[in-house]
Design an enzyme around this catalytic site. Structure first.
Site, mmCIF file in Angstrom:
data_model
loop_
_atom_site.group_PDB
_atom_site.id
_atom_site.type_symbol
_atom_site.label_atom_id
_atom_site.label_comp_id
_atom_site.label_asym_id
_atom_site.label_seq_id
_atom_site.Cartn_x
_atom_site.Cartn_y
_atom_site.Cartn_z
ATOM 1 N N GLU A 98 0.847 -1.194 0.000
ATOM 2 C CA GLU A 98 0.000 0.000 0.000
ATOM 3 C C GLU A 98 0.883 1.244 0.000
ATOM 4 O O GLU A 98 2.040 1.189 0.439
ATOM 5 C CB GLU A 98 -0.918 -0.057 1.235
ATOM 6 C CG GLU A 98 -1.725 1.187 1.551
ATOM 7 C CD GLU A 98 -2.790 1.542 0.523
ATOM 8 O OE1 GLU A 98 -2.420 1.660 -0.663
ATOM 9 O OE2 GLU A 98 -3.962 1.728 0.891
ATOM 10 N N ASP A 99 0.334 2.350 -0.481
ATOM 11 C CA ASP A 99 1.126 3.582 -0.483
ATOM 12 C C ASP A 99 1.255 4.190 0.911
ATOM 13 O O ASP A 99 2.355 4.386 1.409
ATOM 14 C CB ASP A 99 0.565 4.604 -1.500
ATOM 15 C CG ASP A 99 -0.915 4.937 -1.282
ATOM 16 O OD1 ASP A 99 -1.543 4.382 -0.356
ATOM 17 O OD2 ASP A 99 -1.446 5.757 -2.053
ATOM 18 N N ASP A 102 -2.978 5.818 6.721
ATOM 19 C CA ASP A 102 -3.341 7.120 7.282
ATOM 20 C C ASP A 102 -4.268 6.871 8.474
ATOM 21 O O ASP A 102 -3.791 6.628 9.582
ATOM 22 C CB ASP A 102 -3.999 7.937 6.161
ATOM 23 C CG ASP A 102 -4.268 9.371 6.531
ATOM 24 O OD1 ASP A 102 -3.594 9.900 7.423
ATOM 25 O OD2 ASP A 102 -5.167 9.986 5.918
ATOM 26 N N PHE A 151 0.249 16.382 3.795
ATOM 27 C CA PHE A 151 -0.205 15.708 2.585
ATOM 28 C C PHE A 151 0.962 15.564 1.622
ATOM 29 O O PHE A 151 1.624 16.539 1.280
ATOM 30 C CB PHE A 151 -1.351 16.485 1.932
ATOM 31 C CG PHE A 151 -2.072 15.687 0.898
ATOM 32 C CD1 PHE A 151 -3.002 14.732 1.262
ATOM 33 C CD2 PHE A 151 -1.789 15.866 -0.453
ATOM 34 C CE1 PHE A 151 -3.648 13.961 0.302
ATOM 35 C CE2 PHE A 151 -2.440 15.104 -1.415
ATOM 36 C CZ PHE A 151 -3.370 14.149 -1.036
ATOM 37 N N ARG A 164 1.442 12.139 -9.675
ATOM 38 C CA ARG A 164 1.894 10.761 -9.438
ATOM 39 C C ARG A 164 3.250 10.480 -10.084
ATOM 40 O O ARG A 164 3.993 9.616 -9.640
ATOM 41 C CB ARG A 164 0.892 9.758 -10.028
ATOM 42 C CG ARG A 164 -0.432 9.680 -9.300
ATOM 43 C CD ARG A 164 -1.178 8.422 -9.732
ATOM 44 N NE ARG A 164 -2.602 8.499 -9.479
ATOM 45 C CZ ARG A 164 -3.183 8.199 -8.315
ATOM 46 N NH1 ARG A 164 -2.456 7.813 -7.297
ATOM 47 N NH2 ARG A 164 -4.494 8.293 -8.163
HETATM 48 P P1 5GP Z 1 -6.680 5.410 5.225
HETATM 49 O O1 5GP Z 1 -5.519 4.766 5.927
HETATM 50 O O2 5GP Z 1 -7.022 6.738 5.858
HETATM 51 O O3 5GP Z 1 -7.868 4.538 5.095
HETATM 52 O O4 5GP Z 1 -6.370 5.779 3.741
HETATM 53 C C1 5GP Z 1 -5.181 5.769 3.195
HETATM 54 C C2 5GP Z 1 -5.315 6.239 1.775
HETATM 55 O O5 5GP Z 1 -5.558 7.639 1.700
HETATM 56 C C3 5GP Z 1 -3.998 6.006 1.109
HETATM 57 O O6 5GP Z 1 -3.965 4.762 0.491
HETATM 58 C C4 5GP Z 1 -3.911 7.153 0.140
HETATM 59 O O7 5GP Z 1 -4.488 6.768 -1.087
HETATM 60 C C5 5GP Z 1 -4.733 8.247 0.760
HETATM 61 N N1 5GP Z 1 -3.831 9.211 1.420
HETATM 62 C C6 5GP Z 1 -3.684 9.388 2.749
HETATM 63 N N2 5GP Z 1 -2.772 10.337 3.006
HETATM 64 C C7 5GP Z 1 -2.329 10.764 1.806
HETATM 65 C C8 5GP Z 1 -1.355 11.731 1.393
HETATM 66 O O8 5GP Z 1 -0.686 12.417 2.195
HETATM 67 N N3 5GP Z 1 -1.157 11.886 0.058
HETATM 68 C C9 5GP Z 1 -1.851 11.175 -0.868
HETATM 69 N N4 5GP Z 1 -1.577 11.419 -2.145
HETATM 70 N N5 5GP Z 1 -2.776 10.250 -0.531
HETATM 71 C C10 5GP Z 1 -3.008 10.049 0.792
#
Ligand code: 5GP
Length: 175
Positions: A98-99, A102, A151, A164
């Site tokens: 995963e990227d 959060d 962010f 991206r």
């Molecule tokens: P969570 O953990 O809140 O369910 O979601 C995580 C997702 O929110 C990540 O997979 C990503 O796609 C998006 N996300 C959260 N923080 C950031 C950020 O700082 N930058 C970007 N581009 N996406 C983010």
């Protein structure tokens, strides 16, 4: 992206070095096994491509995509799988890539959904971890970089689908 102000957070060199370390850890932990690496679209695609090319252990790959209801850049809590993997993961060793973790909502949901399919093992590798933003308890097994908040864009991560393609990771300073 017009008007987006940003500062470099992790350079391509720093990213490269960290991914080499992560790949070594993963290769050691899965020595002698074949991994099913599941990339979470879209944000993880570049990270996953770099990571698997440094693994010393064989892998097959698949992709999933999830959406969270609610607009904007943060999750609202309602998660759905909009594109499921095509592989059978029962009795397989699965690594979700995963990227960013959060709030933790997306990965908690995906891990639970995959666990119900009976994998032999299931772990998560996240490029980035925003530890202070959790809404649910969630720990990734492998983490590239930890940041408090902010962010980030680049290296697969978008801002309204833009940015991206940047080779480095930036923090947006005027959100
Ligand atoms: P969570 O953990 O809140 O369910 O979601 C995580 C997702 O929110 C990540 O997979 C990503 O796609 C998006 N996300 C959260 N923080 C950031 C950020 O700082 N930058 C970007 N581009 N996406 C983010």
């Amino acid at each position: 992206m017009e008007g987006m102000e940003k500062e470099i957070l992790f350079s391509r060199d720093a990213i490269n070095q960290r991914i080499t370390e992560l790949a070594a850890d993963i290769s050691r932990d899965y020595a002698g096994k074949e991994l099913v690496v599941v990339g979470v679209l879209k944000g993880a695609f570049i990270f996953m491509a770099d990571l698997i090319r440094r693994l010393q252990t064989p892998c097959v790959i698949d992709f999933a995509r999830l959406a969270s209801y609610g607009a904007g850049s943060t999750s609202s809590g309602q998660i759905v799988i909009t594109k499921d993997i095509e592989m059978e993961i029962r009795d397989r060793d699965v690594l979700i890539v995963e990227d960013i973790v959060d709030t933790g909502l997306t990965l908690s949901y995906l891990v639970q959904a995959f666990k119900e399919r009976g994998p032999r093992s299931l772990k998560v590798c996240a490029f980035m971890d925003k530890r202070l933003r959790r809404k649910v308890v969630f720990e990734a097994d492998y983490v590239g970089f930890t940041i408090d908040d902010g962010f980030v864009v680049g290296y697969g991560l978008d801002f309204n689908e833009k940015a991206r393609f940047f080779p480095d990771v930036y923090i947006v300073t005027n959100l």
